[in-house]
Design a protein around this motif. Structure first.
Motif, short mmCIF file in Angstrom:
data_model
loop_
_atom_site.label_atom_id
_atom_site.label_comp_id
_atom_site.label_asym_id
_atom_site.label_seq_id
_atom_site.Cartn_x
_atom_site.Cartn_y
_atom_site.Cartn_z
N ARG A 193 0.83 -1.21 0.00
CA ARG A 193 0.00 0.00 0.00
C ARG A 193 0.86 1.26 0.00
NH1 ARG A 193 -3.19 -3.17 3.54
NH2 ARG A 193 -2.19 -2.20 5.33
N MET A 194 2.02 1.19 0.61
CA MET A 194 2.88 2.37 0.66
C MET A 194 3.63 2.63 -0.64
SD MET A 194 4.40 2.56 4.51
CE MET A 194 5.05 4.20 4.25
N VAL A 195 4.11 1.54 -1.29
CA VAL A 195 4.96 1.75 -2.47
C VAL A 195 4.28 1.43 -3.78
CG1 VAL A 195 7.09 1.43 -1.16
CG2 VAL A 195 6.07 -0.53 -2.33
N GLY A 196 3.17 0.68 -3.76
CA GLY A 196 2.41 0.43 -4.98
C GLY A 196 2.98 -0.60 -5.91
N SER A 197 3.94 -1.38 -5.48
CA SER A 197 4.56 -2.39 -6.33
C SER A 197 4.76 -3.67 -5.52
CB SER A 197 5.91 -1.89 -6.83
OG SER A 197 6.67 -2.94 -7.38
N ALA A 198 4.28 -4.79 -6.08
CA ALA A 198 4.42 -6.07 -5.37
C ALA A 198 5.89 -6.47 -5.23
CB ALA A 198 3.63 -7.16 -6.11
N GLN A 199 6.67 -6.27 -6.27
CA GLN A 199 8.08 -6.64 -6.21
C GLN A 199 8.83 -5.79 -5.19
OE1 GLN A 199 6.61 -5.80 -9.16
NE2 GLN A 199 6.45 -7.77 -10.18
N ASP A 200 8.58 -4.50 -5.21
CA ASP A 200 9.23 -3.62 -4.24
C ASP A 200 8.77 -3.95 -2.82
OD1 ASP A 200 10.50 -2.37 -6.32
OD2 ASP A 200 9.22 -0.59 -6.30
N ALA A 201 7.50 -4.25 -2.66
CA ALA A 201 6.97 -4.58 -1.33
C ALA A 201 7.65 -5.83 -0.78
CB ALA A 201 5.46 -4.77 -1.38
N GLU A 202 7.85 -6.83 -1.61
CA GLU A 202 8.52 -8.06 -1.15
C GLU A 202 9.94 -7.76 -0.72
OE1 GLU A 202 8.92 -11.61 0.27
OE2 GLU A 202 7.04 -11.05 -0.69
N ASP A 203 10.64 -6.96 -1.50
CA ASP A 203 12.01 -6.57 -1.14
C ASP A 203 12.03 -5.79 0.18
OD1 ASP A 203 12.92 -7.75 -3.45
OD2 ASP A 203 13.14 -5.86 -4.55
N LEU A 204 11.06 -4.92 0.36
CA LEU A 204 11.02 -4.10 1.56
C LEU A 204 10.65 -4.92 2.79
CD1 LEU A 204 9.40 -0.92 0.01
CD2 LEU A 204 11.78 -1.23 0.72
N VAL A 205 9.83 -5.94 2.62
CA VAL A 205 9.53 -6.84 3.74
C VAL A 205 10.80 -7.59 4.14
CG1 VAL A 205 8.25 -8.91 4.44
CG2 VAL A 205 7.07 -7.05 3.27
N GLN A 206 11.56 -8.03 3.15
CA GLN A 206 12.82 -8.71 3.46
C GLN A 206 13.76 -7.77 4.21
OE1 GLN A 206 13.63 -11.87 3.09
NE2 GLN A 206 11.61 -12.28 2.26
N GLU A 207 13.83 -6.53 3.77
CA GLU A 207 14.67 -5.54 4.45
C GLU A 207 14.16 -5.29 5.87
OE1 GLU A 207 17.68 -2.81 5.21
OE2 GLU A 207 17.51 -4.26 3.56
N THR A 208 12.85 -5.28 6.04
CA THR A 208 12.26 -5.11 7.37
C THR A 208 12.70 -6.23 8.29
OG1 THR A 208 10.33 -3.97 6.48
CG2 THR A 208 10.08 -5.01 8.64
N TYR A 209 12.61 -7.47 7.82
CA TYR A 209 13.01 -8.60 8.66
C TYR A 209 14.52 -8.60 8.94
CZ TYR A 209 8.57 -10.93 9.13
OH TYR A 209 7.29 -11.25 9.51
N LEU A 210 15.29 -8.16 7.98
CA LEU A 210 16.74 -8.07 8.19
C LEU A 210 17.06 -7.04 9.27
CD1 LEU A 210 19.57 -8.95 7.33
CD2 LEU A 210 19.49 -7.17 5.58
N ARG A 211 16.44 -5.88 9.18
CA ARG A 211 16.68 -4.85 10.20
C ARG A 211 16.16 -5.29 11.57
NH1 ARG A 211 15.63 1.09 7.48
NH2 ARG A 211 16.98 0.77 5.67
N ALA A 212 15.01 -5.95 11.58
CA ALA A 212 14.46 -6.44 12.85
C ALA A 212 15.39 -7.48 13.47
CB ALA A 212 13.06 -7.01 12.64
N TRP A 213 15.92 -8.38 12.65
CA TRP A 213 16.83 -9.41 13.15
C TRP A 213 18.09 -8.77 13.75
CZ3 TRP A 213 17.51 -14.05 14.85
CH2 TRP A 213 18.78 -14.62 14.86
N ARG A 214 18.61 -7.77 13.04
CA ARG A 214 19.83 -7.11 13.51
C ARG A 214 19.61 -6.35 14.83
NH1 ARG A 214 21.77 -4.61 7.78
NH2 ARG A 214 22.75 -6.49 6.96
N SER A 215 18.41 -5.80 15.00
CA SER A 215 18.16 -5.01 16.21
C SER A 215 17.33 -5.75 17.25
CB SER A 215 17.47 -3.69 15.83
OG SER A 215 16.22 -3.96 15.24
#
Length: 113
Positions: free
Chosen positions: A24-46
């Protein structure tokens, strides 16, 4: 239980909702999947810094929102293709190519989602 298993058990149930939030924020399924992966990576690190004052859900959503806002800030403006309308010599704003009730920047979401 190892840290990796504990982290996965606490966070994996939010993956679909985080994908929808990012989509909903970025309007692209591919970008959203990448951003979810980045979210989990940042969450794991912190994860070690998460002290439980907020719920895991709100913590993940805050990370996802920040990841999406950063991605939107660095995203280049899309160039509209030429030749869709005649030469422009009207008022300050060109005519809309999309009906006002439609969202022009939202990509279709595949049925498998």
């Amino acid at each position: 239980m190892s840290d990796q298993n504990r982290f996965a058990a606490e966070t994996e149930r939010f993956r679909r909702k985080l994908f929808a939030h990012c989509y909903r924020m970025v309007g692209s399924a591919q970008d959203a999947e990448d951003l979810v992966q980045e979210t989990y990576l940042r969450a794991w690190r912190s994860d070690s810094g998460f002290d439980g004052r907020a719920s895991v859900r709100s913590w993940l959503y805050r990370i996802a929102t920040n990841v999406c806002l950063t991605a939107l800030r660095t995203r280049r403006s899309r160039v509209l293709p030429s030749g869709l309308t005649g030469p422009y010599d009207g008022p300050e704003r060109p005519p809309d190519l999309v009906a006002p009730e439609e969202v022009s920047w939202l990509e279709p979401l595949p049925d498998r989602r």
